[in-house]
Design a protein around this motif. Structure first.
Motif, PDB file in Angstrom:
ATOM      1  N   ALA A 134     -28.589  17.057 -49.177  1.00 37.63           N
ATOM      2  CA  ALA A 134     -29.328  15.836 -49.012  1.00 37.63           C
ATOM      3  C   ALA A 134     -30.925  16.055 -48.865  1.00 37.63           C
TER       4      ALA A 134
ATOM      5  N   MET B 222     -15.726  11.031 -52.324  1.00 33.50           N
ATOM      6  CA  MET B 222     -16.806  11.836 -51.452  1.00 33.50           C
ATOM      7  C   MET B 222     -16.101  12.172 -50.218  1.00 33.50           C
ATOM      8  N   VAL B 223     -16.663  13.270 -49.503  1.00 37.86           N
ATOM      9  CA  VAL B 223     -16.089  13.897 -48.459  1.00 37.86           C
ATOM     10  C   VAL B 223     -17.197  13.962 -47.286  1.00 37.86           C
ATOM     11  N   SER B 224     -18.408  14.302 -47.846  1.00 37.81           N
ATOM     12  CA  SER B 224     -19.433  14.212 -46.871  1.00 37.81           C
ATOM     13  C   SER B 224     -20.793  14.060 -47.850  1.00 37.81           C
ATOM     14  N   ASP B 225     -21.302  12.940 -47.798  1.00 35.26           N
ATOM     15  CA  ASP B 225     -22.300  12.592 -48.750  1.00 35.26           C
ATOM     16  C   ASP B 225     -23.359  13.708 -48.717  1.00 35.26           C
TER      17      ASP B 225
ATOM     18  N   GLU C 198     -19.169  16.368 -34.502  1.00 36.25           N
ATOM     19  CA  GLU C 198     -18.084  16.621 -35.303  1.00 36.25           C
ATOM     20  C   GLU C 198     -18.442  16.625 -36.907  1.00 36.25           C
ATOM     21  N   PRO C 199     -19.281  17.414 -37.241  1.00 31.36           N
ATOM     22  CA  PRO C 199     -19.670  17.799 -38.492  1.00 31.36           C
ATOM     23  C   PRO C 199     -18.398  18.414 -39.280  1.00 31.36           C
ATOM     24  N   LEU C 200     -17.988  18.023 -40.393  1.00 35.17           N
ATOM     25  CA  LEU C 200     -16.821  18.695 -41.144  1.00 35.17           C
ATOM     26  C   LEU C 200     -17.358  19.711 -41.768  1.00 35.17           C
TER      27      LEU C 200
ATOM     28  N   ALA D 257     -23.756  19.576 -46.998  1.00 29.01           N
ATOM     29  CA  ALA D 257     -24.073  18.237 -47.541  1.00 29.01           C
ATOM     30  C   ALA D 257     -25.520  17.899 -46.872  1.00 29.01           C
ATOM     31  N   LEU D 258     -25.688  18.462 -45.704  1.00 31.57           N
ATOM     32  CA  LEU D 258     -27.151  18.000 -45.042  1.00 31.57           C
ATOM     33  C   LEU D 258     -28.324  18.816 -45.810  1.00 31.57           C
ATOM     34  N   VAL D 259     -27.933  19.884 -46.231  1.00 29.01           N
ATOM     35  CA  VAL D 259     -28.978  20.670 -46.841  1.00 29.01           C
ATOM     36  C   VAL D 259     -28.989  20.223 -48.323  1.00 29.01           C
TER      37      VAL D 259
ATOM     38  N   SER E 124     -20.041  19.799 -44.017  1.00 26.41           N
ATOM     39  CA  SER E 124     -21.228  18.630 -43.775  1.00 26.41           C
ATOM     40  C   SER E 124     -22.446  19.682 -43.666  1.00 26.41           C
ATOM     41  N   SER E 125     -22.367  20.759 -43.133  1.00 25.99           N
ATOM     42  CA  SER E 125     -23.814  21.516 -43.172  1.00 25.99           C
ATOM     43  C   SER E 125     -24.291  21.714 -44.646  1.00 25.99           C
TER      44      SER E 125
END
Ligand code: ZN
Lengths: 389, 132
Positions: free
Chosen positions: A154, A200-203, A141-143, A150-152, A147-148
């Protein structure tokens, strides 16, 4: 004809934007208006258009309704859909078609009613999961796409010490440019604190690190450069263009801190025979604040890992060291589903002059960069004025 | 004589992806290893993208991995609350999207050593050494 020989042989002859508030209208209707504006801007009519490039998020056969709607009988069509980079990626195949004589005038066009559409977004999401499954990511369930990115972001922060303040600088600079653009939809002042304190939506990405959700249509017309010289506007020549696709799912991105823009950019620079130090205006697809930082690095405006420091202190805001997203970008101007075509339109407008308060005086070379998917596809185009040839 | 031809109508009943999800339903996490070039492959494929070989063995990885990146997806408490989405690099070298459970979503750190388990038909990870 080699790639280098294609440099400066095709030009953008007209551009158009329409339907930034499309309430009550369909995507084809606002696309039609943008197409008309671009064609008329060039001093042409739809009857002169014999090549078409277009793509849609929802329709897999989009070129057919567009051709039907505009009454075209094109001898060249490219409906390649690779996300928001598509309309920048369309430039190179269109150049081949123009230079081979397959067609004489190519209309690149897009329209979306993402904001005003009455379609149920949750329902659309469910259909997409069926029609375009990503069974190795969806269970978590990545948003997506947020979220993708956000992962990059981070990972970039982890490897290079990039900070949330530096991400926020990108959003604040975009807003400051938007304030100078009467067309931009978000023009009220915004501070670093406004971004940092936003929900914050997806850190580590807040709602203000994300592009707008708007309506809008954009179009531009490509002809051979020698023909463009006889048309209504000063020609803006394509000096270089390149595209690259590396993956679909972010989990398959080979190393999160370098994008395929490093390939698309290198291809465009090689064709243009120039480098980032010669670029006066930069238009990057800023779906999220991390995009701007990644693309500034991957397109060579700073070294890998230094994008965060590069944007500090208003360096890409009006009056800064590099003019980036002078229209306000997807973060503050408009972002109708896919933003790529608008990077081309802003680059062309800057090179023609007449951008008012946001005009970069004496701009001769501009770079437009599109991004698609979850940093999955990248396309770069470099434009120049007559003097830059 | 020559080896038997792989004709177009001789496909097994299940492809690599169907077999992967069947194993998951049985509680087993699998990846592939190319018999020809020894490359580990995930997600499951019908051929090796490095050498084009179709001879891919299904193996059970050690389950050990490291958090490559992490995000906390914010969600209202009444809809289930915040949750973690992470990218995990397995000891075998392949990367996947998953989640780290057993600690607060925001406590997941890049570089954290984690171990895989199959929960309700999906692969999840817990911090190495923590009770699950
Ligand atoms: Zn192999």
């Amino acid at each position: 004809m080699t790639m280098q020989e294609m440099r400066g042989r095709v030009a953008v002859a007209g551009v158009g934007i329409a339907g930034l508030d499309a309430t009550g209208h369909t995507e084809l209707e606002i696309l039609g208006l943008a197409a008309k504006r671009a064609v008329a801007d060039a001093g042409l009519t739809l009857q002169d258009i014999d090549g078409i490039c277009t793509a849609s998020v929802s329709s897999a056969m989009w070129v057919m309704p567009v051709v039907e709607y505009l009454g075209l009988r094109p001898s060249f069509q490219d409906s390649t859909m690779m996300g928001g980079s598509s309309f920048v990626a369309h430039i190179l195949p269109a150049m081949h078609a123009l230079l081979s004589g397959q067609c004489k005038a190519v209309l690149v066009c897009y329209g979306s009613t993402q904001r005003s559409s009455t379609l149920n977004r949750a329902e659309i999401g469910r259909y997409r999961r069926v029609l375009d499954p990503q069974p190795f990511e969806t269970p978590y369930e990545p948003l997506n796409p947020l979220s993708s990115y956000a992962l990059v972001a981070a990972r970039h922060m982890h490897e290079f010490g990039t900070t949330r303040e530096q991400l926020a600088e990108v959003a604040v600079a975009a807003r400051a440019w938007a304030a100078l653009n009467p067309e931009a939809l978000k023009r009220e002042p915004m501070s670093l604190a406004d971004v940092l304190d936003a929900r914050m939506v997806s850190d580590p990405l807040t709602v203000r690190d994300c592009c707008l959700v708007t309506d809008g249509a954009g179009a531009f017309v490509l002809t051979r450069s020698e023909r463009a010289r006889d048309l209504a506007q000063p020609p803006v020549h394509v000096l270089g263009a390149g595209a690259a696709v590396w993956h679909r799912q972010v989990s398959m991105m080979p190393g999160f801190t370098t994008t395929a823009a490093s390939d698309s950019g290198a291809r465009a620079y090689a064709m243009a025979g120039l480098g980032p130090e010669e670029v006066d205006v930069v238009a990057l697809y800023d779906a999220f604040t991390i995009n701007t930082i990644l693309f500034l690095e991957d397109l060579g405006f700073c070294a890998k890992g230094e994008g965060g420091a590069f944007v500090e202190g208003g360096a890409i805001a009006p009056g800064g060291r590099l003019a980036v997203n002078t229209n306000g970008g997807g973060l503050s101007a408009y972002h109708p589903g896919m933003y790529g075509i608008f990077t081309v339109i802003e680059a062309v407008r800057q090179l023609r002059g007449g951008c008012g308060a946001r005009q970069i005086e004496g701009a001769q070379i501009a770079l437009a960069h599109g991004n698609g998917g979850t940093l999955s596809s990248q396309a770069t185009a470099i434009f120049g004025t007559e003097a830059a040839l | 004589m020559s080896e038997p031809a792989r004709s177009a109508d001789a496909l097994p009943a299940m492809g690599p992806e169907a077999r992967y999800f069947e194993a998951l339903r049985e509680g087993r996490f699998t990846v592939q290893r190319c018999d020809a070039c020894a490359r580990t492959i995930f997600p499951p494929r019908i051929l090796c993208p490095a050498c084009m070989s179709e001879d891919l063995s299904v193996i059970e990885p050690t389950g050990l991995g490291e958090v490559y990146s992490t995000t906390t997806v914010r969600r209202p408490a009444d809809k289930g609350g915040d949750y973690n989405v992470a990218i995990i690099t397995l000891a075998e070298g392949v990367q996947m999207m998953s989640c780290v459970k057993g600690i607060a979503p925001a406590s997941v750190r890049i570089g954290m050593r984690v171990r895989a388990e199959v929960v309700d038909g999906r692969v999840e990870f817990t911090p190495e050494g923590s009770a699950s």
